[in-house]
Write an enzyme that holds these catalytic residues in place. Structure first.
Site, short mmCIF file in Angstrom:
data_model
loop_
_atom_site.label_atom_id
_atom_site.label_comp_id
_atom_site.label_asym_id
_atom_site.label_seq_id
_atom_site.Cartn_x
_atom_site.Cartn_y
_atom_site.Cartn_z
N GLU A 44 -9.54 -6.89 -42.34
CA GLU A 44 -9.93 -5.82 -41.58
C GLU A 44 -11.52 -6.19 -41.72
O GLU A 44 -12.11 -6.24 -42.76
CB GLU A 44 -9.77 -4.29 -42.35
CG GLU A 44 -10.77 -3.35 -41.29
CD GLU A 44 -10.48 -2.00 -41.92
OE1 GLU A 44 -10.93 -1.85 -43.11
OE2 GLU A 44 -10.48 -1.16 -41.16
N CYS A 94 -11.96 2.73 -37.94
CA CYS A 94 -10.86 2.37 -38.75
C CYS A 94 -9.61 2.40 -37.88
O CYS A 94 -8.93 1.59 -38.04
CB CYS A 94 -10.64 3.44 -39.56
SG CYS A 94 -10.71 5.06 -38.73
N LYS A 116 -19.12 13.77 -50.82
CA LYS A 116 -20.06 12.67 -51.16
C LYS A 116 -20.24 11.82 -49.86
O LYS A 116 -19.35 11.42 -49.50
CB LYS A 116 -19.65 11.94 -52.41
CG LYS A 116 -20.44 10.52 -52.58
CD LYS A 116 -19.87 9.58 -53.20
CE LYS A 116 -19.97 7.97 -52.86
NZ LYS A 116 -21.02 7.85 -51.89
N GLU A 150 -7.37 8.21 -46.37
CA GLU A 150 -7.44 7.76 -44.66
C GLU A 150 -7.98 6.48 -44.85
O GLU A 150 -9.32 6.33 -45.05
CB GLU A 150 -8.38 8.51 -43.81
CG GLU A 150 -7.66 9.93 -43.68
CD GLU A 150 -6.30 9.93 -42.72
OE1 GLU A 150 -6.23 9.07 -42.09
OE2 GLU A 150 -5.54 10.96 -43.08
P1 NDP Z 1 -15.45 2.08 -48.84
O1 NDP Z 1 -14.04 2.08 -49.44
O2 NDP Z 1 -16.33 0.74 -49.58
O3 NDP Z 1 -16.29 3.30 -49.20
C1 NDP Z 1 -16.21 4.56 -48.93
C2 NDP Z 1 -16.44 5.57 -49.71
O4 NDP Z 1 -16.11 5.73 -51.02
C3 NDP Z 1 -18.24 5.69 -50.06
O5 NDP Z 1 -18.64 7.01 -50.01
C4 NDP Z 1 -18.05 4.80 -51.22
O6 NDP Z 1 -19.66 5.08 -51.89
C5 NDP Z 1 -17.30 5.67 -51.97
N1 NDP Z 1 -16.77 4.84 -53.14
C6 NDP Z 1 -17.18 3.68 -53.59
N2 NDP Z 1 -16.65 3.12 -54.66
C7 NDP Z 1 -16.28 4.38 -55.13
C8 NDP Z 1 -15.49 4.59 -56.46
N3 NDP Z 1 -15.34 3.71 -57.34
N4 NDP Z 1 -14.98 6.11 -56.42
C9 NDP Z 1 -15.21 6.85 -55.75
N5 NDP Z 1 -15.74 6.49 -54.55
C10 NDP Z 1 -16.41 5.32 -54.17
O7 NDP Z 1 -15.68 2.02 -47.49
P2 NDP Z 1 -16.73 1.77 -46.53
O8 NDP Z 1 -17.90 2.28 -46.70
O9 NDP Z 1 -16.86 0.07 -46.74
O10 NDP Z 1 -15.93 2.09 -45.13
C11 NDP Z 1 -15.26 1.24 -44.28
C12 NDP Z 1 -13.83 1.55 -44.60
O11 NDP Z 1 -13.44 2.75 -44.37
C13 NDP Z 1 -12.86 0.69 -43.84
O12 NDP Z 1 -11.55 0.29 -44.45
C14 NDP Z 1 -12.42 1.87 -42.76
O13 NDP Z 1 -11.12 1.20 -42.11
C15 NDP Z 1 -12.32 2.94 -43.62
N6 NDP Z 1 -12.20 4.21 -42.60
C16 NDP Z 1 -11.00 4.73 -42.29
C17 NDP Z 1 -10.94 5.83 -41.50
C18 NDP Z 1 -9.90 6.65 -41.51
O14 NDP Z 1 -9.87 7.68 -41.09
N7 NDP Z 1 -8.68 6.14 -41.76
C19 NDP Z 1 -12.22 6.45 -40.82
C20 NDP Z 1 -13.43 5.39 -40.97
C21 NDP Z 1 -13.32 4.35 -42.12
P3 NDP Z 1 -20.56 4.31 -51.55
O15 NDP Z 1 -21.04 4.14 -49.94
O16 NDP Z 1 -21.85 4.53 -52.36
O17 NDP Z 1 -20.10 2.69 -51.80
#
Ligand code: NDP
Length: 487
Positions: free
Chosen positions: A379, A282, A173, A248
């Protein structure tokens, strides 16, 4: 306006519904995306289940799976320019970075291609004379991969690569923000010749598409990258299918500078740590923890570098900081910076949105010494650096660890002994010494605490996509002995 399709069971389709994607550099709609809903997710998981158990995929040798991954790697490399352009258009990430990062994504697929036929079981020196016992590493099953908006191709590669190397099938996804490059990547998967259903790529909204995927009874493992609160929701969802998870998550990574460091080099690394990718990383080194005796000198170096950063359109190769991916993200940053200044933090530079259209925010440095500022704890996922200072090594360690996160860290010192001591004492999945923001397919990547669990990259990541089957073979010719005694 460009239009993208989702990829399910080897076919490209428009999806149950559509939504518009915004160009972050202009704030205007530029493309139409398929919005996967529950029924699409269900079809994708069922296709992945079917492909896992029947047909060409399970019949392939591990070496043949590796060859398909090599082909995919070559296709990613050959199409890197196009993928980079799409990622830049859809997320605002500068072309300078997307171009080099996507070329490197090909190497992640190569690494896992090479690993496919090196995932081995073991023969056990069992403590029973009449038994041969060995283990097999079998694919864990259907994988649900969920990625956030930043670096979607990269974050998908560290899931798709090991999952396919291990023989799993996968439903990915993409984030609803900036999904274009991953949807385009599906065409390369198709061209590489993976059997239908092995890789399925969708996008849609978290609460509908992400939720349906992570709860689905056909899913055996969830590889999630995103924020901790979404991760908690994903883990709750996994109570329904009992899927294993690798998470992650975010970070509030410390960047520790000792007085004996090469300050010029450390300042460059700090710029990379917090202003590259407009801080939407991240591993962003968002908390500078600097020895008090060099604080003023280091901050003036940093201020000069921050103010010299070229802010501009993400398609200009000279641009160093482009827009943030979403308006929501920029508004959030504005609020936290304002609250931090209200709480007593001093603005060294930046502190406001960029001029003109697009979701720009200026590289910002906040001196938070002695202040309880929200920017130190939250963050931000943006170009905002919070500064703290210390006098002793113990204080530096205490500040570095004063966070529930534990993803990355940086230590700048010329003392080898101190570097080793810091490595032992910092609670984080990565310690970069006299460098920052370096990654490789060979090196494990992941966090402690609220930064999640599980590792991506390296050999161990591929093993996470397997489960162990233990085989017992009795070699004795005599009849089975006393059935009422466990052997
Ligand atoms: P989110 O947690 O909001 O979203 C991540 C993904 O989860 C998106 O595809 C989102 O969909 C999906 N999602 C949202 N709600 C649900 C649910 N209820 N069930 C399943 N999936 C869901 O993160 P962000 O998109 O805001 O990204 C930023 C975050 O990601 C930061 O905290 C960052 O640090 C972290 N990150 C971590 C990395 C690592 O490797 N450790 C690398 C890069 C980022 P949708 O977009 O449709 O909301």
């Amino acid at each position: 306006m460009q239009s993208f399709e989702q990829y399910v069971d080897g076919a490209f389709e428009a999806g149950s519904a559509r939504f518009d994607s915004i160009d972050p550099a202009t704030g205007k709609v530029w493309a139409s995306m398929p919005e996967a809903r529950e029924a699409d997710v269900d079809r994708a998981v069922k296709a992945a289940e079917q492909a896992l158990r029947t047909g060409a995929w399970p019949a392939l040798t591990a070496t043949a799976r590796g060859k398909l991954l090599y082909k995919l790697a070559d296709l990613v490399q050959a199409n890197a320019a196009k993928l980079a352009e799409l990622e830049t258009r859809d997320t605002g990430k500068i072309i300078r970075e997307t171009a080099s990062q996507i070329a490197y994504v090909a190497d992640y697929y190569r690494y896992y291609a090479g690993l496919a036929d090196k995932i081995e079981g073991a023969t056990l020196p069992i403590d029973k004379a009449d038994m041969e016992v060995w283990t097999r590493r079998e694919p864990i099953g259907v994988v649900a991969a969920i990625v956030p908006w930043n670096s979607q191709l990269f974050l998908a590669a560290v899931k798709i690569g090991p999952a396919l190397a291990a023989g799993c099938t996968i439903v990915v996804k993409a984030s609803e923000d900036g999904p274009a490059p991953l949807l385009e990547f599906a065409r390369l998967v198709h061209e590489a010749g993976f059997p239908k259903g092995v890789v399925n790529i969708l996008t849609g909204f978290g609460p509908r598409c992400g939720s349906a995927l992570t709860k689905h009874p056909g899913v055996a493992h969830i590889a999630f990258t995103g924020g901790p609160s979404t991760a908690a929701q994903v883990v709750r969802n996994s109570a329904e299918n009992l899927a294993s998870t690798s998470l992650e998550l975010g970070g509030k990574s410390p960047f520790v500078v000792f007085a004996d460091a090469d300050l010029e080099s450390a300042a460059n690394a700090q710029v990379a740590g917090i202003f590259a990718a407009a801080g939407q990383s991240c591993v962003a080194g968002s908390r500078l923890i600097v020895e008090a005796s060099v604080k003023e000198r280091f901050l003036s170096l940093l201020k000069a570098k921050a103010e010299a950063i070229r802010i501009g359109t993400p398609f200009d190769v000279a641009t160093e900081v482009g827009p943030l991916c979403t308006r929501r993200q920029r508004d959030h940053i504005e609020k936290v910076v304002a609250a931090s200044v209200d709480a007593g933090a001093t603005l060294v530079t930046g502190g406001r949105a960029g001029d003109g259209e697009g979701f720009y925010y200026l590289p910002t440095i906040l001196d938070c010494d002695g202040v309880k500022a929200a920017s130190v704890e939250t963050e931000l996922f943006g170009p905002v650096l919070s500064v703290l200072s210390f006098n002793t090594e113990d204080e530096a360690v205490a500040l570095a660890n004063a966070t529930p996160y534990g993803l990355a860290s940086g230590v700048f010192t010329r003392s080898l002994g101190r570097a080793h001591r810091m490595v032992r004492r910092i609670r984080a999945g990565i310690v970069w010494i006299n460098t920052y923001r370096a990654v490789s397919p060979i090196a494990p990547f992941g966090g402690y605490g609220q930064s999640g669990h599980g590792r991506e990259g390296g050999l161990a990541a591929a093993l996470d996509y397997t489960r162990t089957k233990t085989v017992w073979l009795r070699t004795a010719d005599e009849p089975f002995p006393d059935p009422f005694v466990m052997r």
